[in-house]
Design a protein around this motif. Structure first.
Motif, PDB file in Angstrom:
ATOM      1  N   VAL A 208     -37.929 -46.193  25.579  1.00 44.08           N
ATOM      2  CA  VAL A 208     -38.618 -46.152  24.283  1.00 44.08           C
ATOM      3  C   VAL A 208     -37.746 -45.382  23.292  1.00 44.08           C
ATOM      4  N   GLY A 209     -37.630 -45.897  22.069  1.00 46.71           N
ATOM      5  CA  GLY A 209     -36.823 -45.192  21.070  1.00 46.71           C
ATOM      6  C   GLY A 209     -36.968 -45.805  19.689  1.00 46.71           C
ATOM      7  N   GLY A 210     -36.421 -45.093  18.697  1.00 47.54           N
ATOM      8  CA  GLY A 210     -36.455 -45.584  17.324  1.00 47.54           C
ATOM      9  C   GLY A 210     -35.214 -45.139  16.574  1.00 47.54           C
TER      10      GLY A 210
ATOM     11  N   ALA B 179     -42.970 -59.864  11.043  1.00 44.60           N
ATOM     12  CA  ALA B 179     -44.032 -58.954  11.462  1.00 44.60           C
ATOM     13  C   ALA B 179     -44.443 -59.197  12.910  1.00 44.60           C
ATOM     14  N   ASN B 180     -44.702 -58.091  13.620  1.00 43.07           N
ATOM     15  CA  ASN B 180     -45.228 -58.114  14.972  1.00 43.07           C
ATOM     16  C   ASN B 180     -46.725 -57.822  14.904  1.00 43.07           C
ATOM     17  N   PRO B 181     -47.634 -58.684  15.335  1.00 51.83           N
ATOM     18  CA  PRO B 181     -47.402 -59.942  16.049  1.00 51.83           C
ATOM     19  C   PRO B 181     -47.560 -61.180  15.172  1.00 51.83           C
TER      20      PRO B 181
ATOM     21  N   ILE C  50     -48.273 -56.051   9.510  1.00 50.04           N
ATOM     22  CA  ILE C  50     -47.356 -55.120  10.181  1.00 50.04           C
ATOM     23  C   ILE C  50     -47.874 -54.851  11.591  1.00 50.04           C
ATOM     24  N   TYR C  51     -47.046 -54.204  12.375  1.00 51.06           N
ATOM     25  CA  TYR C  51     -47.387 -53.820  13.745  1.00 51.06           C
ATOM     26  C   TYR C  51     -48.670 -52.963  13.757  1.00 51.06           C
ATOM     27  N   GLY C  52     -49.539 -53.216  14.740  1.00 47.20           N
ATOM     28  CA  GLY C  52     -50.816 -52.505  14.805  1.00 47.20           C
ATOM     29  C   GLY C  52     -50.667 -50.999  14.843  1.00 47.20           C
TER      30      GLY C  52
ATOM     31  N   VAL D 134     -38.010 -50.997   5.239  1.00 40.35           N
ATOM     32  CA  VAL D 134     -38.223 -52.231   6.008  1.00 40.35           C
ATOM     33  C   VAL D 134     -38.027 -51.965   7.491  1.00 40.35           C
ATOM     34  N   ASP D 135     -39.046 -52.304   8.280  1.00 42.32           N
ATOM     35  CA  ASP D 135     -38.953 -52.246   9.738  1.00 42.32           C
ATOM     36  C   ASP D 135     -38.328 -53.571  10.187  1.00 42.32           C
ATOM     37  N   ASN D 136     -37.099 -53.479  10.707  1.00 39.75           N
ATOM     38  CA  ASN D 136     -36.299 -54.667  11.024  1.00 39.75           C
ATOM     39  C   ASN D 136     -36.251 -54.940  12.535  1.00 39.75           C
ATOM     40  N   THR D 137     -37.267 -54.454  13.249  1.00 36.42           N
ATOM     41  CA  THR D 137     -37.270 -54.519  14.719  1.00 36.42           C
ATOM     42  C   THR D 137     -37.074 -55.937  15.272  1.00 36.42           C
ATOM     43  N   PHE D 138     -37.852 -56.907  14.789  1.00 37.88           N
ATOM     44  CA  PHE D 138     -37.827 -58.242  15.398  1.00 37.88           C
ATOM     45  C   PHE D 138     -36.569 -59.029  15.014  1.00 37.88           C
TER      46      PHE D 138
ATOM     47  N   GLY E  20     -42.734 -52.687   4.684  1.00 34.84           N
ATOM     48  CA  GLY E  20     -42.980 -54.027   5.239  1.00 34.84           C
ATOM     49  C   GLY E  20     -42.093 -54.272   6.452  1.00 34.84           C
ATOM     50  N   GLU E  21     -42.360 -55.369   7.179  1.00 32.52           N
ATOM     51  CA  GLU E  21     -41.551 -55.742   8.345  1.00 32.52           C
ATOM     52  C   GLU E  21     -40.855 -57.070   8.080  1.00 32.52           C
ATOM     53  N   THR E  22     -39.568 -57.159   8.387  1.00 35.74           N
ATOM     54  CA  THR E  22     -38.800 -58.386   8.151  1.00 35.74           C
ATOM     55  C   THR E  22     -39.525 -59.579   8.784  1.00 35.74           C
TER      56      THR E  22
ATOM     57  N   GLY F 149     -37.540 -40.505  18.881  1.00 38.45           N
ATOM     58  CA  GLY F 149     -38.045 -40.724  20.225  1.00 38.45           C
ATOM     59  C   GLY F 149     -38.795 -42.029  20.423  1.00 38.45           C
ATOM     60  N   SER F 150     -39.216 -42.671  19.329  1.00 45.73           N
ATOM     61  CA  SER F 150     -39.944 -43.944  19.422  1.00 45.73           C
ATOM     62  C   SER F 150     -39.884 -44.638  18.066  1.00 45.73           C
ATOM     63  N   GLY F 151     -40.287 -45.900  18.062  1.00 42.20           N
ATOM     64  CA  GLY F 151     -40.392 -46.624  16.793  1.00 42.20           C
ATOM     65  C   GLY F 151     -41.485 -46.021  15.922  1.00 42.20           C
ATOM     66  N   GLN F 152     -42.559 -45.568  16.556  1.00 44.62           N
ATOM     67  CA  GLN F 152     -43.636 -44.921  15.794  1.00 44.62           C
ATOM     68  C   GLN F 152     -43.109 -43.703  15.045  1.00 44.62           C
ATOM     69  N   ALA F 153     -42.304 -42.879  15.733  1.00 42.77           N
ATOM     70  CA  ALA F 153     -41.740 -41.687  15.091  1.00 42.77           C
ATOM     71  C   ALA F 153     -40.808 -42.094  13.951  1.00 42.77           C
TER      72      ALA F 153
ATOM     73  N   HIS G 280     -36.288 -49.151  12.983  1.00 41.47           N
ATOM     74  CA  HIS G 280     -36.431 -50.016  14.157  1.00 41.47           C
ATOM     75  C   HIS G 280     -37.219 -49.293  15.230  1.00 41.47           C
ATOM     76  N   SER G 281     -37.966 -50.079  16.004  1.00 41.09           N
ATOM     77  CA  SER G 281     -38.334 -49.657  17.338  1.00 41.09           C
ATOM     78  C   SER G 281     -37.180 -50.165  18.201  1.00 41.09           C
ATOM     79  N   THR G 282     -36.312 -49.267  18.647  1.00 40.16           N
ATOM     80  CA  THR G 282     -35.170 -49.703  19.465  1.00 40.16           C
ATOM     81  C   THR G 282     -35.629 -50.113  20.862  1.00 40.16           C
ATOM     82  N   THR G 283     -36.904 -49.781  21.171  1.00 40.49           N
ATOM     83  CA  THR G 283     -37.542 -50.183  22.428  1.00 40.49           C
ATOM     84  C   THR G 283     -37.475 -51.700  22.632  1.00 40.49           C
ATOM     85  N   LYS G 284     -37.387 -52.447  21.547  1.00 41.35           N
ATOM     86  CA  LYS G 284     -37.484 -53.902  21.612  1.00 41.35           C
ATOM     87  C   LYS G 284     -36.090 -54.510  21.824  1.00 41.35           C
ATOM     88  N   TYR G 285     -35.629 -55.363  20.893  1.00 47.02           N
ATOM     89  CA  TYR G 285     -34.388 -56.098  21.170  1.00 47.02           C
ATOM     90  C   TYR G 285     -33.155 -55.208  21.325  1.00 47.02           C
TER      91      TYR G 285
HETATM   92  C1  LIG Z   1     -43.124 -51.746  18.890  1.00 44.59           C
HETATM   93  C2  LIG Z   1     -43.000 -51.648  17.436  1.00 44.59           C
HETATM   94  C3  LIG Z   1     -43.116 -50.416  16.768  1.00 44.59           C
HETATM   95  C4  LIG Z   1     -43.439 -49.135  17.515  1.00 44.59           C
HETATM   96  O1  LIG Z   1     -42.351 -48.800  18.312  1.00 44.59           O
HETATM   97  P1  LIG Z   1     -42.448 -47.889  19.647  1.00 44.59           P
HETATM   98  O2  LIG Z   1     -41.040 -47.819  20.081  1.00 44.59           O
HETATM   99  O3  LIG Z   1     -43.350 -48.624  20.599  1.00 44.59           O
HETATM  100  O4  LIG Z   1     -43.021 -46.578  19.242  1.00 44.59           O
HETATM  101  C5  LIG Z   1     -42.934 -50.381  15.406  1.00 44.59           C
HETATM  102  N1  LIG Z   1     -42.666 -51.500  14.714  1.00 44.59           N
HETATM  103  C6  LIG Z   1     -42.562 -52.717  15.313  1.00 44.59           C
HETATM  104  C7  LIG Z   1     -42.276 -53.916  14.487  1.00 44.59           C
HETATM  105  C8  LIG Z   1     -42.711 -52.828  16.683  1.00 44.59           C
HETATM  106  O5  LIG Z   1     -42.619 -54.027  17.272  1.00 44.59           O
END
Ligand SMILES: *Cc1c(COP(=O)(O)O)cnc(C)c1O
Length: 428
Positions: free
Chosen positions: A216-218, A156-158, A108-110, A181-185, A152-154, A82-86, A203-208
Motif C-alpha cells: 500500500v502506498g501513495g 474515476a474508480n469505480p 471519485i473513489y469512495g 488530479v488523482d491519476n491512479t487508473f 478530480g480523477e483522470t 503511506g497510502s493513496g488516502q494519505a 496516486h494510490s501507488t497500491t494500484k498499477y
Molecule cells: C485505491 C484508490 C485510492 C486510495 O488509495 P489507498 O492506497 O488504498 O489508500 C485513491 N484514489 C484512487 C483512484 C484509488 O483507486
C-alpha cells in the motif's frame, strides 16, 4: 531524464549509481541519520541544508522512488506517502484550512469521497461536488470566495468516467486555485495531467504502479507551475511565515517549484506521520520498472474483454472508454490516446443473482476489493462494498445490482475470455 522517453524513465529514472555503487536502489532501513556536530544537524532542522535526519520526514530510498515518479509525471518535486488516502488528504490539507471550500468531481473513489464529505467536513472544510460532465458554466457556479482547490480523477474508480482536465484546470485557474488530479487508473504512461493544466498530481501507488498487489502506498507530485505568491491571500500557509519553522515563507524560500512539497513534508508529514516504509518504496520501484510494459498489456486485455462482453446476450451494458460508442470514448481519444486501463465494468441482465452466479464460477478472476493487479480480479458492489444499499438505492446511485467490475490482469486474453464465457454460461 526529462528528454528521455517515459519507458526509459520507468526503468532507470530516480537513481543513477556512481562507480561501484549498487545497481538496484539501496533500501535504507534506518529511522535516523548520524551527524558530527549539532550545528550540522541544526541546519537541516532549519531547512537551511538538505539531508536526512529522521525517516518520518524523509528517507533516501523513498526520495529515489519519488524522484522517478516526479520525472514520469513531468513535475518539479514529489513525495511518497503511506497510502493513496494519505496522498489525497495531504495534497488537499496542505492548502485548505478550516473555513475553506473544495470543488470536487462527484465521480471519485469512495474513500476519497468519504475523506472530503465526512472527515474533512469535521475539520470545517466544505465541499461542492459537481458532475464530471458538467458544463463550464455549472462548474464555475460551484466556486465560492473561500474555494481553495479543485479535485478530480483522470479515470474515476469505480465509475470509469473520464475527467475533462483542461476544463477543470481552466475553471480552477480562473478562480486563482490549483487543480489536483488523482491519476491512479491512467498512470503517467497513459496520461500526464500536468500537460493538460493540472497543478498537483496524486496516486494510490497500491494500484498499477505497484501492480502486483504487494504494498500500500501513495505519492504527491507538484507541477511547480502554480503561482502561490500571485494568489497569496488565498494561501497563507505557503505565503506567510511558518512560525513552527522559524518564520520561513515556503513560497519565497523554495519558489513555485519546491514550496508545496517542502511544506507538505516539513509540516504535514512531520505532524501527521503517514510515511511509506523504505521496503514498500523498494517494491514500488520494482513495479515501476515494468509499468510501461504492463499498462499496454492491461489495456490490450481490457479491450479484448469488453469486445467479448459487449457482444454477449446476457450482458446489458459495458463501460470502458476504449470502446467506440462509450459515453467517454471521445474524451478518452484526447486524454488517453494510447489506452486507458485494464478496469472494465458491465451490467448483467439477470441482476444481483446473475452477478453472484457469474463471479462464483470464475476460475481466473478472483473476488477481491482490489484492482490493478497482475492477476485478474472482480467485484460486485451490490454484494460487497455497497451491500448496505437496496436494489432501488443502488440504481439511483448509478450502480445497478448486476454490475460487475473486472480488473483485467496480465494473463493471456483468450484464457480470460474463455473463463468469462464458461462463467456466463452458468448464469440462468
Ligand atoms: C485505491 C484508490 C485510492 C486510495 O488509495 P489507498 O492506497 O488504498 O489508500 C485513491 N484514489 C484512487 C483512484 C484509488 O483507486
Amino acid at each position: 531524464m526529462s528528454d528521455r522517453h517515459i519507458d526509459t524513465v520507468c526503468v532507470q529514472g530516480g537513481y543513477t549509481p556512481g562507480n561501484g555503487e549498487p545497481r538496484q536502489i539501496p533500501i535504507v532501513y534506518s529511522t535516523t541519520f548520524k551527524y558530527d556536530t549539532s550545528e550540522d544537524m541544526g541546519k537541516l532542522f532549519d531547512l537551511e541544508a538538505s539531508g536526512y535526519f529522521y525517516s518520518r520526514l524523509q528517507n533516501p530510498t523513498n526520495d529515489m522512488v519519488a524522484a522517478k515518479i516526479c520525472a514520469l509525471e513531468g513535475g518539479t518535486a514529489a513525495m511518497l506517502t503511506g497510502s493513496g488516502q494519505a496522498a489525497n488528504f495531504f495534497a488537499l490539507f496542505n492548502i485548505v484550512n478550516c473555513g475553506d471550500h473544495i470543488v470536487s468531481s462527484s465521480s471519485i473513489y469512495g474513500g476519497t469521497f468519504n475523506l472530503i464529505q465526512t472527515t474533512m467536513a469535521k475539520m470545517g472544510v466544505e465541499a461542492t461536488f459537481v458532475s464530471p460532465d458538467c458544463s463550464e458554466e455549472e462548474l464555475n457556479a460551484a466556486f465560492r470566495p473561500n474555494t481553495r482547490a479543485v479535485f478530480g480523477e483522470t479515470i474515476a474508480n469505480p465509475a470509469l468516467t473520464v475527467l475533462d482536465i483542461e476544463l477543470f484546470a481552466r475553471a480552477a485557474h480562473a478562480h486563482g486555485v490549483p487543480l489536483i488530479v488523482d491519476n491512479t487508473f491512467a498512470t503517467p504512461v497513459n496520461c500526464r495531467p500536468i500537460e493538460w493544466g493540472a497543478d498537483i498530481v496524486t496516486h494510490s501507488t497500491t494500484k498499477y504502479m505497484d501492480g502486483h498487489g504487494v504494498a500500500v502506498g501513495g505519492v504527491i507530485v507538484d507541477s511547480g507551475k502554480f503561482d502561490w505568491m500571485a494568489n497569496a491571500e488565498r494561501f497563507p500557509g505557503l505565503c506567510t511565515p511558518d512560525e513552527s519553522y522559524h518564520g520561513i515563507v515556503y513560497a519565497e524560500k523554495f519558489g513555485k517549484e519546491g514550496a508545496f512539497i517542502t511544506k507538505c513534508t516539513s509540516q504535514l508529514m512531520r505532524d501527521l506521520g503517514s510515511v511509506q516504509s523504505p521496503q514498500s518504496a523498494f517494491y514500488l520501484n520494482l513495479g515501476l520498472e515494468s509499468l510501461h510494459v504492463r499498462m499496454a498489456r492491461h489495456c490490450e486485455n481490457g479491450q479484448a474483454v469488453v469486445e467479448f462482453l459487449s457482444a454477449h446476450p446476457k450482458v446489458k451494458s459495458v463501460s470502458y472508454c476504449g470502446l467506440p460508442g462509450d459515453k467517454y470514448h471521445e474524451r478518452a481519444k484526447k486524454y488517453l490516446p494510447n489506452g486507458s486501463c485494464g478496469v472494465v465494468s458491465f451490467d448483467l441482465k439477470g441482476g444481483r443473482a446473475a452477478a453472484e452466479t457469474f463471479m462464483k464460477h470464475l476460475r481466473l478472476g478472483a473476488i477481491e476489493t482490489h484492482v490493478a493487479d497482475a492477476r485478474t480480479c472482480c467485484l460486485n458492489p451490490a454484494t460487497s462494498t455497497h451491500r448496505q444499499m437496496t436494489d432501488e438505492q443502488l440504481a439511483a446511485a448509478g450502480i445497478p445490482a448486476g454490475l460487475v467490475r473486472i480488473s483485467c490482469g496480465l494473463e493471456n486474453a483468450e484464457d480470460l475470455i474463455a473463463d468469462l464465457r464458461q462463467a456466463l454460461d452458468k448464469v440462468e
